[in-house]
Write an enzyme that holds these catalytic residues in place. Structure first.
Site, PDB file in Angstrom:
ATOM      1  N   GLY A  24       6.817 -12.283  -9.268  1.00  0.00           N
ATOM      2  CA  GLY A  24       7.739 -13.420  -9.206  1.00  0.00           C
ATOM      3  C   GLY A  24       7.636 -14.297 -10.446  1.00  0.00           C
ATOM      4  O   GLY A  24       6.933 -13.953 -11.412  1.00  0.00           O
TER       5      GLY A  24
ATOM      6  N   ILE B 140       5.885  -5.142 -16.377  1.00  0.00           N
ATOM      7  CA  ILE B 140       4.572  -4.971 -15.808  1.00  0.00           C
ATOM      8  C   ILE B 140       4.660  -4.719 -14.296  1.00  0.00           C
ATOM      9  O   ILE B 140       5.619  -5.133 -13.647  1.00  0.00           O
ATOM     10  CB  ILE B 140       3.665  -6.225 -16.044  1.00  0.00           C
ATOM     11  CG1 ILE B 140       4.297  -7.472 -15.439  1.00  0.00           C
ATOM     12  CG2 ILE B 140       3.335  -6.399 -17.489  1.00  0.00           C
ATOM     13  CD1 ILE B 140       3.424  -8.714 -15.458  1.00  0.00           C
TER      14      ILE B 140
ATOM     15  N   GLY C 106       0.806  -1.225   0.000  1.00  0.00           N
ATOM     16  CA  GLY C 106       0.000   0.000   0.000  1.00  0.00           C
ATOM     17  C   GLY C 106       0.834   1.266   0.000  1.00  0.00           C
ATOM     18  O   GLY C 106       0.483   2.271   0.629  1.00  0.00           O
TER      19      GLY C 106
ATOM     20  N   CYS D 249      -0.216   0.762  -9.325  1.00  0.00           N
ATOM     21  CA  CYS D 249      -0.233   0.035  -8.051  1.00  0.00           C
ATOM     22  C   CYS D 249      -1.652  -0.473  -7.778  1.00  0.00           C
ATOM     23  O   CYS D 249      -2.600   0.312  -7.737  1.00  0.00           O
ATOM     24  CB  CYS D 249       0.219   0.932  -6.901  1.00  0.00           C
ATOM     25  SG  CYS D 249       0.179   0.056  -5.323  1.00  0.00           S
TER      26      CYS D 249
HETATM   27  C1  LIG Z   1       6.918  -5.756  -2.081  1.00  0.00           C
HETATM   28  C2  LIG Z   1       6.714  -5.035  -3.377  1.00  0.00           C
HETATM   29  C3  LIG Z   1       6.546  -3.658  -3.389  1.00  0.00           C
HETATM   30  C4  LIG Z   1       6.369  -2.974  -4.602  1.00  0.00           C
HETATM   31  N1  LIG Z   1       6.235  -1.607  -4.595  1.00  0.00           N
HETATM   32  C5  LIG Z   1       6.143  -0.927  -5.786  1.00  0.00           C
HETATM   33  C6  LIG Z   1       6.093   0.499  -5.811  1.00  0.00           C
HETATM   34  O1  LIG Z   1       6.164   1.171  -4.766  1.00  0.00           O
HETATM   35  N2  LIG Z   1       5.978   1.126  -7.018  1.00  0.00           N
HETATM   36  C7  LIG Z   1       5.934   0.401  -8.205  1.00  0.00           C
HETATM   37  O2  LIG Z   1       5.852   1.012  -9.279  1.00  0.00           O
HETATM   38  N3  LIG Z   1       6.011  -0.946  -8.201  1.00  0.00           N
HETATM   39  C8  LIG Z   1       6.108  -1.625  -7.040  1.00  0.00           C
HETATM   40  N4  LIG Z   1       6.192  -2.997  -7.032  1.00  0.00           N
HETATM   41  C9  LIG Z   1       6.132  -3.734  -8.331  1.00  0.00           C
HETATM   42  C10 LIG Z   1       7.535  -4.104  -8.843  1.00  0.00           C
HETATM   43  O3  LIG Z   1       8.328  -2.962  -9.050  1.00  0.00           O
HETATM   44  C11 LIG Z   1       7.422  -4.923 -10.154  1.00  0.00           C
HETATM   45  O4  LIG Z   1       6.770  -4.151 -11.123  1.00  0.00           O
HETATM   46  C12 LIG Z   1       6.649  -6.230  -9.996  1.00  0.00           C
HETATM   47  O5  LIG Z   1       6.869  -6.817  -8.740  1.00  0.00           O
HETATM   48  C13 LIG Z   1       6.990  -7.259 -11.097  1.00  0.00           C
HETATM   49  O6  LIG Z   1       8.365  -7.606 -11.096  1.00  0.00           O
HETATM   50  P1  LIG Z   1       8.975  -8.867 -10.290  1.00  0.00           P
HETATM   51  O7  LIG Z   1       8.171 -10.073 -10.633  1.00  0.00           O
HETATM   52  O8  LIG Z   1      10.417  -8.946 -10.709  1.00  0.00           O
HETATM   53  O9  LIG Z   1       8.838  -8.520  -8.831  1.00  0.00           O
HETATM   54  C14 LIG Z   1       6.362  -3.701  -5.833  1.00  0.00           C
HETATM   55  C15 LIG Z   1       6.545  -5.098  -5.814  1.00  0.00           C
HETATM   56  C16 LIG Z   1       6.727  -5.771  -4.616  1.00  0.00           C
HETATM   57  C17 LIG Z   1       6.931  -7.272  -4.638  1.00  0.00           C
END
Ligand SMILES: Cc1cc2nc3c(=O)[nH]c(=O)nc-3n(C[C@H](O)[C@H](O)[C@H](O)COP(=O)(O)O)c2cc1C
Length: 304
Positions: free
Chosen positions: A216, A190, A72, A129
């Protein structure tokens, strides 16, 4: 010698690996163990005008092939970011991508304006988000709002403006086109997929927010499909992410069309991951017969 340098529009990065927003904070914890200046860039934790305490716990849950989060947008707010976090990142010579979020168009405009005095590689507008009730994904699911918001921020920004897109839409290509139309320098994608995990004993969702964002390895095929679709739909660069956890994954995202990539959940599992991948990329490039990693971008050969 393999050249790992890439360009996202006019912006040159030492290598294509960027820490994804929300999984690296502002680099403080990581800087104790790693040289954070060697990453292609760091997308900061998404910050807002005022501090946010985020959602009540539990707000993260591990699940099949990934995790759900409903943090959040907990963050210290613009003033602390300007006074403490960005100066810290600069002291470490980090390449900074400021990730911002808001509830209204005015919030995004205000934040963009306040960041103009800063030395940044780019501003990333989080229009995606899924874990806050207002703004973000509401804007990011509406092409008219994306175009207008991008336009309002782009005309006020001397920094490259990246628009971060949500996968929780029918056509992400349509959203990317709206960002391009509004004057975005690049699109990043994404963000997380809206999901739910359930405790059958209590018959309640595990997350206090009920739903959360899924990230993930499980989301990687969805992300690759979307990067490929968007690459063909727009002529601005694409920054790809979603489930990256190896050098091969980086290559796959670049082949699908990404000029650079971000690593999120993979970092939470293995904090040294980007540095491990950096060591492995030259050998992989040689195997794939490219001297410049940038030459991989958009080389996917789709079947007829
Ligand atoms: C714990 C957590 C917090 C995140 N906070 C943000 C954020 O503040 N702003 C944002 O644009 N994306 C946020 N994301 C999304 C990631 O930047 C990313 O787009 C998404 O997790 C997909 O990539 P991944 O599978 O490598 O994690 C967050 C993801 C996670 C897991």
């Amino acid at each position: 010698m393999v050249n790992l340098k890439v360009k996202v529009g006019d912006l040159s990065l030492e290598n294509p690996l960027i820490a994804a927003s929300g999984t690296f904070g502002f680099g403080r914890e990581m800087a104790e163990f790693f040289n954070i200046s060697t990453l292609g860039g760091i997308s900061t934790k998404g910050f807002t005008r005022l501090p946010k305490i985020g959602n009540p716990a539990p707000r993260v849950a591990e699940c099949d092939c990934g995790m759900l989060n409903a943090v959040g947008l907990q963050n210290p707010g613009l003033d602390v970011v300007l006074e403490e976090e960005l100066p810290f990142m600069r002291s470490q010579n980090a390449t900074i991508i400021a990730n911002i979020a808001g509830e209204t168009m005015e919030d995004y405009i205000f934040l963009t304006e306040q960041l103009q005095s800063q030395d940044l590689a780019a501003i990333e507008l989080n229009l995606s988000c899924p874990n806050v009730k207002q703004g973000c994904m509401t804007f990011g699911s509406d092409p008219v709002a994306i175009e207008e918001l991008t336009h309002q921020c782009a005309k006020r920004s001397r920094h490259p403006l990246w628009i971060k897109l949500t996968p929780n839409v029918t056509s992400i290509a349509e959203m990317a086109k709206a960002a391009e139309q509004g004057g975005a320098t690049a699109v990043s994608l994404i963000n997380t997929l809206l999901g739910m995990v359930i405790d059958v004993q209590t018959r309640r969702p595990i997350l206090r927010n009920n739903t959360g964002g899924y990230s993930g390895p499980a989301v990687k095929p969805v992300a690759l499909r979307m990067v490929s679709e968007v690459y063909h739909a727009v002529s601005i660069p694409v920054v790809g992410m979603g489930g990256i956890s190896s050098a091969e994954d980086v290559a796959a995202f670049m082949i699908a069309g990404a000029a650079a990539v971000q690593i999120g959940t993979g970092l939470l599992v293995e904090p040294s991951l980007p540095w491990k991948i950096l060591e492995e990329l030259p050998a992989l490039c040689q195997e794939l017969q490219v001297d410049n990693i940038a030459d991989l971008t958009g080389t996917l050969e789709l079947w007829n």
